[in-house]
Design a protein around this motif. Structure first.
Motif, PDB file in Angstrom:
ATOM      1  N   ALA A   1      -1.001  -4.754  -3.397  1.00 29.07           N
ATOM      2  CA  ALA A   1      -1.970  -3.467  -3.096  1.00 29.07           C
ATOM      3  C   ALA A   1      -1.727  -3.154  -1.802  1.00 29.07           C
ATOM      4  O   ALA A   1      -1.854  -1.812  -1.521  1.00 29.07           O
ATOM      5  CB  ALA A   1      -3.256  -3.640  -3.409  1.00 29.07           C
ATOM      6  N   GLY A   2      -1.430  -4.111  -0.967  1.00 30.35           N
ATOM      7  CA  GLY A   2      -1.501  -3.701   0.402  1.00 30.35           C
ATOM      8  C   GLY A   2       0.141  -3.661   1.028  1.00 30.35           C
ATOM      9  O   GLY A   2       0.211  -3.423   2.386  1.00 30.35           O
ATOM     10  N   ALA A   3       1.066  -3.697   0.091  1.00 32.49           N
ATOM     11  CA  ALA A   3       2.486  -3.814   0.751  1.00 32.49           C
ATOM     12  C   ALA A   3       2.837  -2.573   0.498  1.00 32.49           C
ATOM     13  O   ALA A   3       3.124  -2.006  -0.654  1.00 32.49           O
ATOM     14  CB  ALA A   3       3.260  -4.970  -0.088  1.00 32.49           C
ATOM     15  N   HIS A   4       3.769  -2.081   1.512  1.00 29.02           N
ATOM     16  CA  HIS A   4       4.498  -0.812   1.235  1.00 29.02           C
ATOM     17  C   HIS A   4       5.856  -0.844   2.149  1.00 29.02           C
ATOM     18  O   HIS A   4       5.566  -1.223   3.270  1.00 29.02           O
ATOM     19  CB  HIS A   4       3.589   0.416   2.168  1.00 29.02           C
ATOM     20  CG  HIS A   4       2.302   0.600   1.613  1.00 29.02           C
ATOM     21  ND1 HIS A   4       2.145   1.343   0.601  1.00 29.02           N
ATOM     22  CD2 HIS A   4       1.059   0.047   1.641  1.00 29.02           C
ATOM     23  CE1 HIS A   4       0.899   1.562   0.216  1.00 29.02           C
ATOM     24  NE2 HIS A   4       0.005   0.661   1.040  1.00 29.02           N
TER      25      HIS A   4
ATOM     26  N   ARG B   1       8.940 -12.427  -0.656  1.00 28.21           N
ATOM     27  CA  ARG B   1       9.809 -10.970  -0.945  1.00 28.21           C
ATOM     28  C   ARG B   1       8.967 -10.184   0.144  1.00 28.21           C
ATOM     29  O   ARG B   1       9.831  -9.406   0.863  1.00 28.21           O
ATOM     30  CB  ARG B   1       9.703 -10.606  -2.265  1.00 28.21           C
ATOM     31  CG  ARG B   1      10.683 -11.242  -3.344  1.00 28.21           C
ATOM     32  CD  ARG B   1      10.540 -10.554  -4.763  1.00 28.21           C
ATOM     33  NE  ARG B   1      10.876  -9.246  -4.598  1.00 28.21           N
ATOM     34  CZ  ARG B   1      12.078  -8.793  -4.512  1.00 28.21           C
ATOM     35  NH1 ARG B   1      13.148  -9.740  -5.012  1.00 28.21           N
ATOM     36  NH2 ARG B   1      12.018  -7.457  -4.864  1.00 28.21           N
ATOM     37  N   HIS B   2       7.796 -10.143   0.043  1.00 28.48           N
ATOM     38  CA  HIS B   2       7.153  -9.257   1.076  1.00 28.48           C
ATOM     39  C   HIS B   2       7.482  -9.326   2.308  1.00 28.48           C
ATOM     40  O   HIS B   2       7.627  -8.650   3.297  1.00 28.48           O
ATOM     41  CB  HIS B   2       5.558  -9.203   0.638  1.00 28.48           C
ATOM     42  CG  HIS B   2       4.892  -8.422   1.905  1.00 28.48           C
ATOM     43  ND1 HIS B   2       5.153  -7.060   1.854  1.00 28.48           N
ATOM     44  CD2 HIS B   2       3.701  -8.817   2.693  1.00 28.48           C
ATOM     45  CE1 HIS B   2       4.412  -6.481   2.828  1.00 28.48           C
ATOM     46  NE2 HIS B   2       3.334  -7.458   3.472  1.00 28.48           N
ATOM     47  N   GLU B   3       7.409 -10.638   2.792  1.00 20.78           N
ATOM     48  CA  GLU B   3       7.540 -11.192   4.380  1.00 20.78           C
ATOM     49  C   GLU B   3       8.984 -11.096   4.650  1.00 20.78           C
ATOM     50  O   GLU B   3       9.287 -10.757   6.058  1.00 20.78           O
ATOM     51  CB  GLU B   3       7.200 -12.733   4.461  1.00 20.78           C
ATOM     52  CG  GLU B   3       5.765 -12.839   4.259  1.00 20.78           C
ATOM     53  CD  GLU B   3       5.389 -14.410   4.239  1.00 20.78           C
ATOM     54  OE1 GLU B   3       6.255 -14.987   4.066  1.00 20.78           O
ATOM     55  OE2 GLU B   3       4.037 -14.675   4.160  1.00 20.78           O
ATOM     56  N   ALA B   4       9.980 -10.929   3.860  1.00 17.10           N
ATOM     57  CA  ALA B   4      11.408 -10.657   3.987  1.00 17.10           C
ATOM     58  C   ALA B   4      11.715  -9.246   3.887  1.00 17.10           C
ATOM     59  O   ALA B   4      12.900  -9.042   4.336  1.00 17.10           O
ATOM     60  CB  ALA B   4      12.168 -11.233   2.805  1.00 17.10           C
TER      61      ALA B   4
ATOM     62  N   VAL C   1       3.422   0.207  -9.437  1.00 16.34           N
ATOM     63  CA  VAL C   1       2.837  -0.683  -8.916  1.00 16.34           C
ATOM     64  C   VAL C   1       1.651  -1.270  -9.589  1.00 16.34           C
ATOM     65  O   VAL C   1       1.276  -2.475  -9.036  1.00 16.34           O
ATOM     66  CB  VAL C   1       2.528  -0.452  -7.465  1.00 16.34           C
ATOM     67  CG1 VAL C   1       3.748   0.246  -6.651  1.00 16.34           C
ATOM     68  CG2 VAL C   1       1.448   0.515  -7.116  1.00 16.34           C
ATOM     69  N   TRP C   2       1.135  -0.685 -10.405  1.00 17.92           N
ATOM     70  CA  TRP C   2      -0.120  -1.312 -11.220  1.00 17.92           C
ATOM     71  C   TRP C   2      -0.181  -1.055 -12.624  1.00 17.92           C
ATOM     72  O   TRP C   2       0.174  -0.145 -13.196  1.00 17.92           O
ATOM     73  CB  TRP C   2      -1.414  -0.597 -10.401  1.00 17.92           C
ATOM     74  CG  TRP C   2      -2.775  -0.778 -10.962  1.00 17.92           C
ATOM     75  CD1 TRP C   2      -3.479  -1.877 -10.249  1.00 17.92           C
ATOM     76  CD2 TRP C   2      -3.493  -0.851 -12.150  1.00 17.92           C
ATOM     77  NE1 TRP C   2      -4.681  -2.221 -10.726  1.00 17.92           N
ATOM     78  CE2 TRP C   2      -4.537  -1.494 -12.140  1.00 17.92           C
ATOM     79  CE3 TRP C   2      -3.303  -0.200 -13.396  1.00 17.92           C
ATOM     80  CZ2 TRP C   2      -5.652  -1.301 -13.208  1.00 17.92           C
ATOM     81  CZ3 TRP C   2      -4.096  -0.148 -14.475  1.00 17.92           C
ATOM     82  CH2 TRP C   2      -5.271  -0.736 -14.350  1.00 17.92           C
TER      83      TRP C   2
ATOM     84  N   HIS D   1      -4.422   0.366  -4.246  1.00 19.94           N
ATOM     85  CA  HIS D   1      -3.062   0.387  -4.267  1.00 19.94           C
ATOM     86  C   HIS D   1      -2.267   1.847  -3.953  1.00 19.94           C
ATOM     87  O   HIS D   1      -1.247   1.627  -3.784  1.00 19.94           O
ATOM     88  CB  HIS D   1      -2.617   0.125  -5.540  1.00 19.94           C
ATOM     89  CG  HIS D   1      -2.869  -1.202  -6.187  1.00 19.94           C
ATOM     90  ND1 HIS D   1      -3.774  -1.721  -6.597  1.00 19.94           N
ATOM     91  CD2 HIS D   1      -1.931  -2.162  -6.640  1.00 19.94           C
ATOM     92  CE1 HIS D   1      -3.919  -2.959  -7.024  1.00 19.94           C
ATOM     93  NE2 HIS D   1      -2.660  -3.328  -7.162  1.00 19.94           N
ATOM     94  N   ALA D   2      -2.909   2.625  -3.377  1.00 20.31           N
ATOM     95  CA  ALA D   2      -2.653   3.935  -2.744  1.00 20.31           C
ATOM     96  C   ALA D   2      -1.609   4.508  -3.744  1.00 20.31           C
ATOM     97  O   ALA D   2      -0.494   4.719  -3.399  1.00 20.31           O
ATOM     98  CB  ALA D   2      -2.024   3.525  -1.447  1.00 20.31           C
ATOM     99  N   VAL D   3      -2.029   4.650  -5.073  1.00 17.50           N
ATOM    100  CA  VAL D   3      -1.389   5.354  -6.047  1.00 17.50           C
ATOM    101  C   VAL D   3      -1.151   6.525  -5.747  1.00 17.50           C
ATOM    102  O   VAL D   3      -2.302   7.584  -5.368  1.00 17.50           O
ATOM    103  CB  VAL D   3      -1.587   4.947  -7.450  1.00 17.50           C
ATOM    104  CG1 VAL D   3      -1.481   3.458  -7.343  1.00 17.50           C
ATOM    105  CG2 VAL D   3      -2.806   5.403  -7.673  1.00 17.50           C
ATOM    106  N   ASP D   4      -0.254   7.456  -6.330  1.00 12.66           N
ATOM    107  CA  ASP D   4       0.016   9.043  -6.197  1.00 12.66           C
ATOM    108  C   ASP D   4      -0.109   9.570  -7.240  1.00 12.66           C
ATOM    109  O   ASP D   4      -0.361  10.693  -7.477  1.00 12.66           O
ATOM    110  CB  ASP D   4       1.266   9.227  -5.564  1.00 12.66           C
ATOM    111  CG  ASP D   4       1.652   8.745  -4.212  1.00 12.66           C
ATOM    112  OD1 ASP D   4       0.744   8.930  -3.205  1.00 12.66           O
ATOM    113  OD2 ASP D   4       2.325   7.982  -4.085  1.00 12.66           O
TER     114      ASP D   4
END
Length: 440
Positions: free
Chosen positions: A239-242, A281-284, A322-323, A376-379
């Motif tokens: 949810a917080g990963a962009h 994956r997110h951290e990389a 994403v969801w 999740h900041a969905v559009d």
């Protein structure tokens, strides 16, 4: 209705249109594990063990505690669809006087009993069950399971479906039910479900050599809570990963396969490994779509007959799903912790007495989907024909663009794939892009 005019930039369709691209090593072995498990189920049943086939919203943990092998009805339907056997199974239903358009997703177990083609039967075919179980969630459910029992000789058990009766119940159930379930849920509902769980246990003990072990059951409940907590952490991370490190093409199988095995150490460890890989994956800085421009919700069941469906829009439009309800429901709908003195069986009742409320009860489901869309900041949201209309209304009222497709996740005999593709492209290039631009 969404416009259906041809788009100048149609999304490329994979040649077979059926397989999804998966990127996670933690789920690479799931297919082989599931095949080996189902093979062992067939062998165990052939040797005389009782088999239970149960709906996804039926309390499976007591079966695991009693060492009764079980298959989830909707998982079997997804295998039938993935193997492109749905049309043949629809015809098997028709040939034996059953409708193919009445909750086809839940009726494939009946069709399996008529499948005499050993070469085409998915994974060798579904063994004949000794027990079939489901909560009464729809008008068709009791009839499906009644006829299934008639065709197979299985003993049916239908759990009553109770509903929340309080008007002023807080809608933020996702923060209350994990630990405060005994006070948050009406006691009459818990009493009824707990009594029915004890009745199921008694019936199985009376007709088989299986016995209920309370200590083993308590351990199973602890393992389930650990597993779902990993899903909660994964959901929150995404949810917080962009950009999003994974899409629902990863999270659906990563969630659902272990969910069918919840209460086992393998399932708990699978959820743990999934979380750590997504985190790494997110951290990389890795992303499901390096050119992520649009974030989408998938409202409804998975498109098991076309697993690459949601990925077709990443390359053409930078649109990433994403969801989905699968990871989100695992994160918020299953955890039921017990304090000293609390009955684990009553905690199981608390898990299943609300199952479905999260997705379809107007107050609960609408507020939850809006919360998930915002976090999740969905559009935009794409919904299938089984999506709840109150959920879609809540999303629209919150300003989220919604495309409601006349498309069934399972029975696609009457759908036009090109029309659906044009609708999605017009939706992405119109309302979704406009909403993303306004959001900045």
């Amino acid at each position: 209705p969404a416009p259906t005019a041809a788009s100048p930039r149609p999304a490329p369709r994979p040649q077979d249109g059926r397989r999804s691209r998966k990127s996670l090593t933690s789920i690479a072995s799931f297919g082989a594990y599931q095949r080996d498990w189902f093979k062992s189920v067939r062998e165990t049943v052939a040797a005389g063990a009782p088999l239970a086939v149960v709906n996804a919203n039926s309390p499976q943990e007591i079966l695991r505690a009693m060492d009764v092998p079980f298959v989830v009805n909707q998982w079997w339907a997804s295998i039938v669809a993935a193997k492109q056997q749905s049309p043949r199974y629809f015809q098997l239903l028709r040939d034996h006087g059953y409708p193919s358009d009445a909750e086809a997703y839940s009726a494939q177990g009946i069709a399996a009993m008529f499948d005499a083609d050993a070469e085409q039967a998915p994974w060798g075919g579904l063994p004949r069950p000794s027990f079939v179980q489901a909560p009464i969630g729809t008008d068709a459910t009791p009839r499906i399971f009644d006829h299934w029992a008639r065709e197979t000789g299985a003993k049916p058990f239908l759990f009553e479906r109770s509903i929340e009766s309080r008007i002023d119940f807080p809608v933020d159930w996702w923060d209350r039910l994990h630990d405060d379930w005994d006070s948050a849920i009406e006691p009459e509902r818990l009493d009824l479900m707990t009594a029915e769980l004890r009745e199921v246990i008694a019936r199985i003990e009376a007709t088989t050599d299986r016995r209920f072990d309370p200590d083993r059951f308590a351990h199973i409940m602890d393992l389930v809570n650990e597993q779902e907590d990993y899903y909660r952490r994964t959901r929150d991370l995404i949810a917080g990963a962009h950009p999003a490190p994974v899409s629902i093409s990863d999270t659906m199988p990563a969630t659902m396969v272990p969910q069918w095995h919840r209460g086992t150490e393998w399932a708990r460890d699978a959820a743990r490994d999934f979380y750590h890989e997504v985190k790494a994956r997110h951290e990389a800085g890795e992303a499901a779509c390096a050119n992520e421009k649009l974030r989408l919700m998938w409202v409804g069941r998975g498109m098991w007959s076309d697993m690459g469906f949601t990925q077709r829009w990443e390359e053409s439009h930078g649109a990433v799903f994403v969801w989905s309800m699968y990871l989100a429901l695992a994160a918020d709908g299953y955890i039921r912790r017990t304090a000293p003195g609390q009955d684990p069986l009553r905690a199981l009742a608390a898990r299943f007495v609300t199952m479905g409320d999260e997705l379809r009860m107007p107050t609960w489901a609408g507020a939850w989907h809006v919360r998930e869309a915002q976090s999740h900041a969905v559009d935009g949201a794409v919904a299938l024909s089984d999506a709840d209309p109150f959920v879609l209304r809540a999303l629209r009222r919150a300003g989220v663009p919604v495309l409601s497709l006349d498309l069934d996740n399972y029975n696609r005999e009457a759908s036009d794939g090109d029309v659906v593709d044009r609708q999605i492209v017009a939706f992405l290039e119109g309302p979704v892009s406009d909403y993303a631009a306004r959001r900045g």
